[in-house]
Scaffold this motif. Structure first.
Motif, short mmCIF file in Angstrom:
data_model
loop_
_atom_site.label_atom_id
_atom_site.label_comp_id
_atom_site.label_asym_id
_atom_site.label_seq_id
_atom_site.Cartn_x
_atom_site.Cartn_y
_atom_site.Cartn_z
N ASP A 44 -4.42 9.17 6.32
CA ASP A 44 -3.75 8.85 5.06
C ASP A 44 -4.66 8.06 4.12
O ASP A 44 -5.35 7.12 4.55
N TRP A 53 0.85 -1.19 0.00
CA TRP A 53 0.00 0.00 0.00
C TRP A 53 0.88 1.24 0.00
O TRP A 53 1.91 1.27 0.67
N GLU A 54 0.46 2.26 -0.73
CA GLU A 54 1.24 3.48 -0.83
C GLU A 54 0.35 4.67 -0.48
O GLU A 54 -0.76 4.81 -1.00
N THR A 55 0.86 5.54 0.40
CA THR A 55 0.11 6.75 0.76
C THR A 55 0.22 7.75 -0.37
O THR A 55 1.33 8.07 -0.81
N GLN A 88 -4.45 5.52 1.17
CA GLN A 88 -3.47 4.60 0.60
C GLN A 88 -4.08 3.81 -0.55
O GLN A 88 -5.24 3.42 -0.49
#
Ligand code: FES
Length: 105
Positions: free
Chosen positions: A96, A3-5, A98
């Motif tokens: 955040d 997972w990427e913010t 994500q």
């Protein structure tokens, strides 16, 4: 799957999606009725960013030639675009937003 913010919840308003560029991909992040959705952002018809289009009733209209897509499913609802958009999984961790970017086949 990682997972990427990509942004904060506050970066997204119901009428004004967030345009993210991550790993060379342009992704529109939307908030509809308190739920978050992420779609490929470049219109498949020509070149326009859908996140700059008109958002209404869970749909986004391309700012260039007015193709319409369902934000929750990516389904193309009106020509001239002729295919659905890729939809990315989204999760919220505190503030955040994500995305799971490696979810494309
Ligand atoms: S670029 Fe989106 S409909 Fe033409």
């Amino acid at each position: 799957m990682s997972w990427e913010t990509v942004c904060k919840k506050n970066d997204i308003q119901e009428d004004f999606p967030y345009s993210a560029k991550v790993d060379g991909k342009e992704i529109g992040v939307y908030c509809i009725d308190g739920e978050y959705y992420a779609l490929e952002d470049v219109c498949p018809h020509a070149y326009a960013l859908l996140s700059q289009g008109f958002v209404e009733d869970g749909q986004v209209e391309c700012p260039l030639h007015e193709a319409v897509f369902d934000i929750k499913t990516g389904q193309c609802l009106r020509e001239p675009a002729d295919r659905d958009l890729h939809v990315y999984p989204v999760r919220i961790i505190e503030d955040d937003v994500q995305l799971q970017l490696n979810s494309e086949a």
